[in-house]
Design a protein around this motif. Structure first.
Motif, PDB file in Angstrom:
ATOM      1  N   MET A 302       0.918  -1.177   0.012  1.00  0.00           N
ATOM      2  CA  MET A 302      -0.084  -0.092   0.146  1.00  0.00           C
ATOM      3  C   MET A 302       0.901   1.204   0.051  1.00  0.00           C
ATOM      4  O   MET A 302       0.521   2.236  -0.597  1.00  0.00           O
ATOM      5  CB  MET A 302      -0.892  -0.088   1.158  1.00  0.00           C
ATOM      6  CG  MET A 302      -2.118  -1.078   1.204  1.00  0.00           C
ATOM      7  SD  MET A 302      -2.870  -1.153  -0.364  1.00  0.00           S
ATOM      8  CE  MET A 302      -4.215   0.365   0.276  1.00  0.00           C
ATOM      9  N   GLU A 303       1.946   1.228   0.797  1.00  0.00           N
ATOM     10  CA  GLU A 303       2.951   2.196   0.673  1.00  0.00           C
ATOM     11  C   GLU A 303       3.500   2.555  -0.592  1.00  0.00           C
ATOM     12  O   GLU A 303       3.840   3.743  -1.073  1.00  0.00           O
ATOM     13  CB  GLU A 303       3.880   2.043   1.657  1.00  0.00           C
ATOM     14  CG  GLU A 303       3.479   2.176   3.216  1.00  0.00           C
ATOM     15  CD  GLU A 303       4.728   1.917   4.002  1.00  0.00           C
ATOM     16  OE1 GLU A 303       5.705   1.668   3.588  1.00  0.00           O
ATOM     17  OE2 GLU A 303       4.395   1.795   5.341  1.00  0.00           O
ATOM     18  N   HIS A 304       3.693   1.460  -1.502  1.00  0.00           N
ATOM     19  CA  HIS A 304       4.281   1.701  -2.874  1.00  0.00           C
ATOM     20  C   HIS A 304       3.111   1.374  -4.042  1.00  0.00           C
ATOM     21  O   HIS A 304       3.420   1.008  -5.092  1.00  0.00           O
ATOM     22  CB  HIS A 304       5.303   0.507  -2.945  1.00  0.00           C
ATOM     23  CG  HIS A 304       6.552   0.589  -2.148  1.00  0.00           C
ATOM     24  ND1 HIS A 304       6.550   0.445  -0.788  1.00  0.00           N
ATOM     25  CD2 HIS A 304       7.590   1.310  -2.506  1.00  0.00           C
ATOM     26  CE1 HIS A 304       7.581   0.635  -0.205  1.00  0.00           C
ATOM     27  NE2 HIS A 304       8.568   1.224  -1.170  1.00  0.00           N
ATOM     28  N   HIS A 305       1.921   1.932  -3.548  1.00  0.00           N
ATOM     29  CA  HIS A 305       0.844   1.520  -4.380  1.00  0.00           C
ATOM     30  C   HIS A 305       1.071   2.284  -5.899  1.00  0.00           C
ATOM     31  O   HIS A 305       0.971   1.966  -6.763  1.00  0.00           O
ATOM     32  CB  HIS A 305      -0.544   2.126  -3.665  1.00  0.00           C
ATOM     33  CG  HIS A 305      -1.728   1.760  -4.677  1.00  0.00           C
ATOM     34  ND1 HIS A 305      -2.187   2.588  -5.481  1.00  0.00           N
ATOM     35  CD2 HIS A 305      -2.627   0.687  -4.613  1.00  0.00           C
ATOM     36  CE1 HIS A 305      -3.052   2.316  -6.277  1.00  0.00           C
ATOM     37  NE2 HIS A 305      -3.621   1.187  -5.497  1.00  0.00           N
ATOM     38  N   THR A 306       1.360   3.531  -5.691  1.00  0.00           N
ATOM     39  CA  THR A 306       1.460   4.373  -6.776  1.00  0.00           C
ATOM     40  C   THR A 306       2.720   3.629  -7.789  1.00  0.00           C
ATOM     41  O   THR A 306       2.357   3.575  -8.959  1.00  0.00           O
ATOM     42  CB  THR A 306       1.900   5.858  -6.370  1.00  0.00           C
ATOM     43  OG1 THR A 306       0.598   6.366  -5.646  1.00  0.00           O
ATOM     44  CG2 THR A 306       2.066   6.640  -7.690  1.00  0.00           C
ATOM     45  N   GLU A 307       3.664   3.498  -7.256  1.00  0.00           N
ATOM     46  CA  GLU A 307       4.857   2.886  -7.805  1.00  0.00           C
ATOM     47  C   GLU A 307       4.451   1.670  -8.476  1.00  0.00           C
ATOM     48  O   GLU A 307       4.878   1.345  -9.835  1.00  0.00           O
ATOM     49  CB  GLU A 307       5.800   2.637  -6.926  1.00  0.00           C
ATOM     50  CG  GLU A 307       7.271   2.482  -7.527  1.00  0.00           C
ATOM     51  CD  GLU A 307       8.503   2.128  -6.588  1.00  0.00           C
ATOM     52  OE1 GLU A 307       9.492   1.664  -7.167  1.00  0.00           O
ATOM     53  OE2 GLU A 307       8.393   2.549  -5.356  1.00  0.00           O
ATOM     54  N   ILE A 308       3.761   0.720  -7.703  1.00  0.00           N
ATOM     55  CA  ILE A 308       3.262  -0.530  -8.448  1.00  0.00           C
ATOM     56  C   ILE A 308       2.207  -0.150  -9.553  1.00  0.00           C
ATOM     57  O   ILE A 308       2.426  -0.881 -10.608  1.00  0.00           O
ATOM     58  CB  ILE A 308       2.671  -1.438  -7.417  1.00  0.00           C
ATOM     59  CG1 ILE A 308       4.056  -1.871  -6.393  1.00  0.00           C
ATOM     60  CG2 ILE A 308       2.176  -2.572  -7.967  1.00  0.00           C
ATOM     61  CD1 ILE A 308       3.267  -2.493  -5.175  1.00  0.00           C
ATOM     62  N   ALA A 309       1.363   0.618  -9.374  1.00  0.00           N
ATOM     63  CA  ALA A 309       0.307   0.910 -10.380  1.00  0.00           C
ATOM     64  C   ALA A 309       0.977   1.479 -11.669  1.00  0.00           C
ATOM     65  O   ALA A 309       0.654   1.305 -12.632  1.00  0.00           O
ATOM     66  CB  ALA A 309      -0.778   1.863  -9.687  1.00  0.00           C
ATOM     67  N   VAL A 310       1.821   2.406 -11.333  1.00  0.00           N
ATOM     68  CA  VAL A 310       2.740   3.026 -12.468  1.00  0.00           C
ATOM     69  C   VAL A 310       3.573   2.080 -13.426  1.00  0.00           C
ATOM     70  O   VAL A 310       3.591   1.929 -14.331  1.00  0.00           O
ATOM     71  CB  VAL A 310       3.667   4.129 -12.094  1.00  0.00           C
ATOM     72  CG1 VAL A 310       4.495   4.529 -13.279  1.00  0.00           C
ATOM     73  CG2 VAL A 310       2.890   5.415 -11.701  1.00  0.00           C
ATOM     74  N   ALA A 311       3.916   1.036 -12.434  1.00  0.00           N
ATOM     75  CA  ALA A 311       4.958  -0.114 -13.276  1.00  0.00           C
ATOM     76  C   ALA A 311       3.922  -0.997 -13.893  1.00  0.00           C
ATOM     77  O   ALA A 311       4.348  -1.404 -15.123  1.00  0.00           O
ATOM     78  CB  ALA A 311       5.765  -0.679 -11.993  1.00  0.00           C
ATOM     79  N   ALA A 312       2.613  -1.188 -13.459  1.00  0.00           N
ATOM     80  CA  ALA A 312       1.696  -1.920 -14.255  1.00  0.00           C
ATOM     81  C   ALA A 312       1.290  -1.297 -15.360  1.00  0.00           C
ATOM     82  O   ALA A 312       1.175  -2.211 -16.532  1.00  0.00           O
ATOM     83  CB  ALA A 312       0.660  -2.297 -13.409  1.00  0.00           C
ATOM     84  N   ARG A 313       0.686  -0.044 -15.345  1.00  0.00           N
ATOM     85  CA  ARG A 313       0.763   0.689 -16.584  1.00  0.00           C
ATOM     86  C   ARG A 313       1.759   0.865 -17.637  1.00  0.00           C
ATOM     87  O   ARG A 313       1.619   0.813 -18.900  1.00  0.00           O
ATOM     88  CB  ARG A 313       0.024   2.001 -16.033  1.00  0.00           C
ATOM     89  CG  ARG A 313      -1.207   2.251 -15.446  1.00  0.00           C
ATOM     90  CD  ARG A 313      -1.801   3.443 -15.519  1.00  0.00           C
ATOM     91  NE  ARG A 313      -0.842   4.459 -14.714  1.00  0.00           N
ATOM     92  CZ  ARG A 313      -1.108   4.809 -13.504  1.00  0.00           C
ATOM     93  NH1 ARG A 313      -1.908   4.105 -12.895  1.00  0.00           N
ATOM     94  NH2 ARG A 313      -0.191   5.516 -13.078  1.00  0.00           N
ATOM     95  N   LEU A 314       2.904   0.983 -17.056  1.00  0.00           N
ATOM     96  CA  LEU A 314       4.061   0.944 -17.980  1.00  0.00           C
ATOM     97  C   LEU A 314       4.366  -0.251 -18.554  1.00  0.00           C
ATOM     98  O   LEU A 314       4.885  -0.428 -19.706  1.00  0.00           O
ATOM     99  CB  LEU A 314       5.332   1.458 -17.031  1.00  0.00           C
ATOM    100  CG  LEU A 314       6.932   1.362 -17.870  1.00  0.00           C
ATOM    101  CD1 LEU A 314       6.616   2.182 -18.995  1.00  0.00           C
ATOM    102  CD2 LEU A 314       7.958   1.802 -16.765  1.00  0.00           C
ATOM    103  N   ARG A 315       4.037  -1.404 -17.724  1.00  0.00           N
ATOM    104  CA  ARG A 315       4.381  -2.567 -18.613  1.00  0.00           C
ATOM    105  C   ARG A 315       3.267  -2.780 -19.737  1.00  0.00           C
ATOM    106  O   ARG A 315       3.846  -3.169 -20.896  1.00  0.00           O
ATOM    107  CB  ARG A 315       4.119  -3.733 -17.386  1.00  0.00           C
ATOM    108  CG  ARG A 315       4.542  -5.048 -17.884  1.00  0.00           C
ATOM    109  CD  ARG A 315       4.713  -6.142 -16.769  1.00  0.00           C
ATOM    110  NE  ARG A 315       5.254  -7.426 -17.172  1.00  0.00           N
ATOM    111  CZ  ARG A 315       6.566  -7.471 -16.957  1.00  0.00           C
ATOM    112  NH1 ARG A 315       7.328  -6.451 -16.741  1.00  0.00           N
ATOM    113  NH2 ARG A 315       7.117  -8.544 -17.618  1.00  0.00           N
ATOM    114  N   ALA A 316       2.298  -2.321 -19.375  1.00  0.00           N
ATOM    115  CA  ALA A 316       1.175  -2.273 -20.564  1.00  0.00           C
ATOM    116  C   ALA A 316       1.660  -1.557 -21.736  1.00  0.00           C
ATOM    117  O   ALA A 316       1.464  -2.044 -23.012  1.00  0.00           O
ATOM    118  CB  ALA A 316      -0.157  -1.904 -20.190  1.00  0.00           C
TER     119      ALA A 316
END
Length: 432
Positions: A302-316
């Protein structure tokens, strides 16, 4: 930065920088290293002779003048006003105004291929979570949070701690296992007594008639006694497990006070049932989270939610842009994807650096060296699309990158700076 002027001996080098992406080509390794140092040092404690114009995030147009003979000055261009801090002792350092030293600035704002590779390896957890179905991932995280809040609420209502529910549940499970083991032991003992008595009588009678017939009866008796010993051992283990659970909640661990709390909780059957049900829900939610995310805490995710979400979008985005080849993924594909993630991560870091969250230019030195030529255009396109926030200066001696940049410069999305035959090398600043 919109413009930087470097005085190098008798020569003056002026660099007009594109607000989004500037590609500087045709420089050797030492020259690129030197120029990177000058670009980074221009906003910090640079040497005399390095001048820079820039626009801050709040729209102020500033210029830093560092004459070879004289005091450095910071000027508000729009207001034509000298705003040099009074405590400046011989230099203007914009980094220090944001709580950044030169070492930190170099580490954050200069990017090489080695930096990207190291960061890609260091972001393994983020990348792994980015590969997970994001809907399932955050639904599992939310479920853990909801059940944890419910457990906390029931614990407050019962006047105990959430951990006590686990302790009580463990005690009851251990006690139920002990009762089952004791019941099985009693049945086995009764059966063993009957079989043993019958076996003894049978052996006596067989010995009178035919001694060899007593052997099967002795074997059956031995098996019955062996089974009794096995179940006795199981009961002993269950008793030890219950004792350990009781010790964890008893005088040895909680020194009487917690025992009183647990005794009081057990006496209230309805509160106990609600608390244990909440604890069971939380265990199920935690198990689901582990199934989805592995051995990563929900709080960390949850603390790294933004980073993980950005990485997921970036992967796409990486896949959509064709960074990965259409054939089965291989080492080069994974390398390209990791470099893309790391590069975008460094760009995101440059967007809000220091105490005030200011955006600083990012200097990237030959990031795609030795990469498969077929993968470079997509990575360059990804970088170009993301440049501008922050501003990016790309230093390269790669002719493939230079050719791509010359073509893209026709659209106005970037600019290309190339040394002319009579250009002089950039003098070393000592800050690279």
């Amino acid at each position: 930065m919109s413009r930087m002027v470097i005085e190098a001996g008798r020569h003056t080098i002026a660099l007009d920088l594109h607000p989004k992406l500037t590609v500087i080509t045709g420089l050797g390794d030492l020259e690129r290293e030197s120029l990177a140092g000058e670009l980074l040092g221009a906003l910090g404690p640079s040497r005399p002779g390095v001048h820079v114009e820039l626009t801050t995030d709040d729209g102020r147009h500033l210029a830093v003048f560092r004459p070879t003979n004289g005091r450095a000055r910071l000027v508000d261009v729009d207001q034509s006003r000298d705003i040099t801090p009074r405590d400046v002792d011989g230099g203007v350092d914009l980094y220090s105004h944001h709580g950044i030293d030169m070492t930190g600035a170099r580490r954050a704002l200069k990017v090489t291929r080695a930096d990207l590779t190291t960061q890609a390896q260091g972001d393994v957890v983020v990348h792994r979570l980015a590969e997970v179905d994001q809907t399932a991932l955050w639904a599992a995280a939310a479920r853990v949070r909801v059940t944890d809040e419910a457990l906390q609420a029931e614990s407050v209502a019962a006047g105990t701690a959430p951990e006590d529910a686990e302790i009580i549940d463990r005690i009851e499970r251990r006690h139920a296992q002990l009762e089952t083991a004791l019941e099985a032991l009693n049945r086995t003992n009764r059966l063993a007594r009957v079989v043993t008595a019958a076996g003894v009588v049978g052996c006596v009678l067989a010995a009178l008639v035919q001694p060899v017939l007593a052997l099967p009866l002795l074997a059956i008796t031995g098996l019955a006694l062996g089974a009794a010993f096995v179940y006795r051992a199981r009961a002993a283990r269950a008793e030890r497990a219950e004792r350990e659970a009781l010790d964890a909640a008893g005088a040895e661990s909680y020194l009487g006070f917690h025992v009183a709390r647990i005794d009081g909780l057990v006496s209230g059957d309805q509160a106990r049932r609600r608390l244990l049900a909440a604890a069971a829900d939380h265990r199920l939610a935690a198990a689901r989270w582990f199934e989805v995310a592995g051995d990563v805490s929900v709080d960390w995710a949850m603390e790294h939610h933004t980073e993980i979400a950005v990485a997921a979008r970036l992967r796409a985005d990486v896949r959509n842009l064709g960074v990965m080849s259409s054939s089965a993924p291989g080492d080069e594909d994974e390398m390209a994807a990791d470099l893309a993630h790391a590069l975008l991560g460094r760009m995101a870091r440059a967007r809000s650096l220091g105490d005030l969250g200011e955006t600083f230019p990012l200097v990237i030195d030959e990031p795609f060296v030795d990469l498969d030529p077929g993968l470079k255009p997509s990575l360059l396109e990804l970088m170009s699309r993301s440049a501008g926030n922050p501003q990016v200066v790309l230093l390269t001696a790669d002719e493939e990158v230079a050719s791509w940049a010359r073509l893209e410069a026709l659209t106005g999305e970037l600019s290309v700076l190339e040394p002319t035959p009579d250009s002089q090398p950039v003098a070393a600043s000592g800050v690279a």
